[in-house]
Design a protein around this motif. Structure first.
Motif, short mmCIF file in Angstrom:
data_model
loop_
_atom_site.label_atom_id
_atom_site.label_comp_id
_atom_site.label_asym_id
_atom_site.label_seq_id
_atom_site.Cartn_x
_atom_site.Cartn_y
_atom_site.Cartn_z
N ARG A 107 3.45 17.58 12.82
CA ARG A 107 3.41 15.70 12.46
C ARG A 107 3.10 15.26 11.98
NH1 ARG A 107 5.42 14.24 17.95
NH2 ARG A 107 4.89 12.41 18.54
N GLU A 108 1.95 15.28 11.64
CA GLU A 108 1.19 14.94 11.00
C GLU A 108 2.12 14.16 9.40
OE1 GLU A 108 -3.45 13.95 9.25
OE2 GLU A 108 -3.00 15.58 10.38
N TYR A 109 2.24 15.29 8.87
CA TYR A 109 2.97 14.71 7.72
C TYR A 109 4.62 13.93 7.89
CZ TYR A 109 5.50 16.36 3.41
OH TYR A 109 6.34 16.24 1.84
N HIS A 110 4.86 14.43 9.21
CA HIS A 110 6.09 14.08 9.57
C HIS A 110 5.56 12.53 9.73
CE1 HIS A 110 7.60 18.24 11.30
NE2 HIS A 110 8.01 17.63 10.03
N THR A 111 5.07 11.78 10.62
CA THR A 111 4.28 10.48 10.35
C THR A 111 4.22 9.68 8.95
OG1 THR A 111 3.30 10.85 12.07
CG2 THR A 111 3.11 8.74 12.02
N LYS A 112 3.69 10.54 7.83
CA LYS A 112 3.86 10.45 6.78
C LYS A 112 4.85 9.49 6.08
CE LYS A 112 1.14 10.37 2.83
NZ LYS A 112 0.45 11.69 2.26
N VAL A 113 6.09 10.54 6.47
CA VAL A 113 7.54 10.93 5.99
C VAL A 113 7.69 9.13 6.63
CG1 VAL A 113 9.43 11.67 5.56
CG2 VAL A 113 7.48 13.25 4.97
N PHE A 114 8.21 9.44 7.66
CA PHE A 114 8.56 8.08 8.26
C PHE A 114 7.91 6.89 7.59
CE2 PHE A 114 10.50 11.88 10.39
CZ PHE A 114 11.87 11.25 9.89
N HIS A 115 6.79 6.64 7.94
CA HIS A 115 6.02 5.28 7.68
C HIS A 115 6.04 5.64 6.52
CE1 HIS A 115 2.40 2.75 7.64
NE2 HIS A 115 1.91 3.71 6.65
N THR A 116 6.04 6.12 5.02
CA THR A 116 6.04 5.61 3.91
C THR A 116 8.04 5.35 3.57
OG1 THR A 116 4.57 7.53 3.32
CG2 THR A 116 6.39 6.82 1.67
N CYS A 117 8.88 5.89 4.91
CA CYS A 117 10.17 4.92 4.28
C CYS A 117 10.13 4.33 4.76
CB CYS A 117 11.00 6.46 5.11
SG CYS A 117 12.70 6.26 4.91
N ALA A 118 9.71 3.22 5.86
CA ALA A 118 9.91 2.51 6.09
C ALA A 118 8.89 1.38 5.74
CB ALA A 118 9.11 2.34 7.57
N GLU A 119 7.84 1.94 4.83
CA GLU A 119 7.36 0.93 3.99
C GLU A 119 8.29 0.51 2.65
OE1 GLU A 119 3.02 0.20 1.52
OE2 GLU A 119 3.78 2.29 1.88
N VAL A 120 8.44 1.79 2.32
CA VAL A 120 9.46 0.91 0.95
C VAL A 120 10.81 0.69 1.39
CG1 VAL A 120 10.95 2.17 0.09
CG2 VAL A 120 9.31 3.38 -0.17
N MET A 121 11.69 0.51 2.83
CA MET A 121 12.45 -0.14 2.64
C MET A 121 12.39 -2.02 3.39
SD MET A 121 15.21 1.54 2.85
CE MET A 121 14.69 3.66 2.46
N THR A 122 10.96 -1.78 3.37
CA THR A 122 10.76 -3.28 4.38
C THR A 122 10.32 -3.32 2.99
OG1 THR A 122 8.00 -2.62 4.63
CG2 THR A 122 10.16 -2.78 6.78
N LEU A 123 8.83 -2.93 1.90
CA LEU A 123 8.98 -3.65 0.66
C LEU A 123 10.62 -4.87 0.12
CD1 LEU A 123 6.64 -0.80 -0.93
CD2 LEU A 123 6.35 -3.76 -0.11
N ILE A 124 11.16 -3.24 0.10
CA ILE A 124 12.80 -4.29 -0.19
C ILE A 124 13.17 -5.75 -0.63
CG2 ILE A 124 15.55 -3.49 -1.02
CD1 ILE A 124 14.40 -0.61 -0.97
N GLN A 125 13.18 -5.74 1.31
CA GLN A 125 13.42 -6.54 1.79
C GLN A 125 12.41 -8.13 1.66
OE1 GLN A 125 14.40 -5.88 5.59
NE2 GLN A 125 16.93 -5.72 4.81
N ASP A 126 10.79 -7.59 1.18
CA ASP A 126 10.10 -8.33 1.33
C ASP A 126 9.43 -9.07 0.45
OD1 ASP A 126 9.51 -8.33 4.03
OD2 ASP A 126 8.18 -7.11 4.10
N ILE A 127 9.56 -8.44 -0.72
CA ILE A 127 9.41 -8.99 -2.23
C ILE A 127 9.53 -9.98 -3.19
CG2 ILE A 127 8.64 -6.03 -3.40
CD1 ILE A 127 10.80 -5.68 -4.61
N PRO A 128 9.47 -10.73 -3.75
CA PRO A 128 9.60 -11.90 -4.26
C PRO A 128 11.23 -12.01 -4.89
CG PRO A 128 7.97 -11.69 -5.60
CD PRO A 128 8.01 -10.44 -4.30
#
Length: 296
Positions: A107-128
């Protein structure tokens, strides 16, 4: 905003192997494995290429970390004006690596995968700077999510898009966040419930992509958009992108209040005034590309 994102992400980076090594890192020899992503930059345009075609450019945790690093590196530099994400091989991305999602990983590894994925997707929209997806082939699950998260998507007629997780017992809930904000609700639900791919032209019809072009014109059409972005003022584009994302999450009246204030802020920028003067004087503007004010 971008600097705070950079600071937050640096602490969790695992350094990826990019084409241009970062300062202080070692160079990789010909005996090293192929890098998961390749980063190139020229004339303000950064190319990030998913480079694992043997595994259908799956968004493994390592691939996501590599992509995140490639997005964030020098993201505040005036030399960076637009990012183009593409892929090597016939599959843009098949989504998460299912071998990482078994019970053996936990579960801990799975959580890291989806947390990192969400971070990448939001970064794409948040960077300038704007991010453009250049797609020639299949984009499924988190790969489809990646396309939906980009500001612009140029695809070929052979491209297809799907969220087939339901067929392997893993509903595409995180891809649905981006896809559900890009296409009409009932189109998203059909994609999610059935996993049936949609064509490039249907993706265009429903708003998932920006433009469908013949395969031989993909590079030309994508680079033309990127070059047009480079002709605009960087701080003006950054302000506009951030405002668009913010107001789209608001109700109508709040959105107008937000946008009206930002229009006034935009006018206070040195580049905002330069653009108006250039129009009046019938000449091309000379951008400072600095977020400096012409007046309070």
């Amino acid at each position: 905003m971008a600097r705070s994102l950079l600071c937050r992400a640096v602490g969790v980076f695992q350094l990826s192997r990019t084409q241009t090594p970062l300062a202080g890192t070692r160079s990789y020899s010909q005996t090293d494995p192929e890098p998961l992503t390749v980063r190139q930059q020229n004339s303000g345009i950064r190319r990030i290429i998913l480079n694992n075609p043997k595994k259908r450019n799956a968004l493994s945790l390592s691939m996501l970390e590599s992509l995140r690093e490639n997005i964030l590196t020098d993201v505040d530099s005036d030399d960076l004006r637009v990012i183009v994400i593409s892929a090597k091989g016939p599959v843009f991305s098949s989504g998460h690596d299912l071998k990482e999602l078994t019970s053996a990983q936990g579960r801990e590894y799975h959580t890291k995968v989806f947390h990192t994925c969400a971070e990448v997707m939001t970064l794409i929209q948040d960077i300038p700077v704007p991010v453009i997806a250049m797609v020639n082939g299949v984009a499924t699950a988190a790969g489809c999510q990646l396309v939906a998260s980009c500001d612009v998507a140029v695809v070929t007629e052979k491209s297809t898009f799907a969220t087939p997780g339901v067929n392997v017992g893993l509903f595409c809930s995180t891809p649905a966040v981006a896809i559900g904000r890009a296409v009409p609700r009932k189109v998203a639900m059909e994609m999610l419930f059935t996993g049936t791919p949609i064509s490039a032209h249907d993706a265009l019809l429903h708003g998932l992509v920006s433009k469908v072009v013949p395969e031989e014109r993909l590079e030309e059409e994508t680079m033309a958009i990127a070059q047009r972005v480079c002709q605009a003022s960087r701080p003006v584009v950054a302000l506009g992108k951030a405002t668009f994302q913010r107001q789209m999450a608001q109700g109508r009246d709040a959105a107008y209040a937000t946008a009206s204030k930002v229009m006034v802020d935009n006018l206070a920028l040195r580049d905002g005034q330069e653009g108006i003067r250039a129009f009046i004087e019938k000449r091309k503007p000379v951008w400072s590309n600095k977020a400096e004010k012409a007046h309070d």
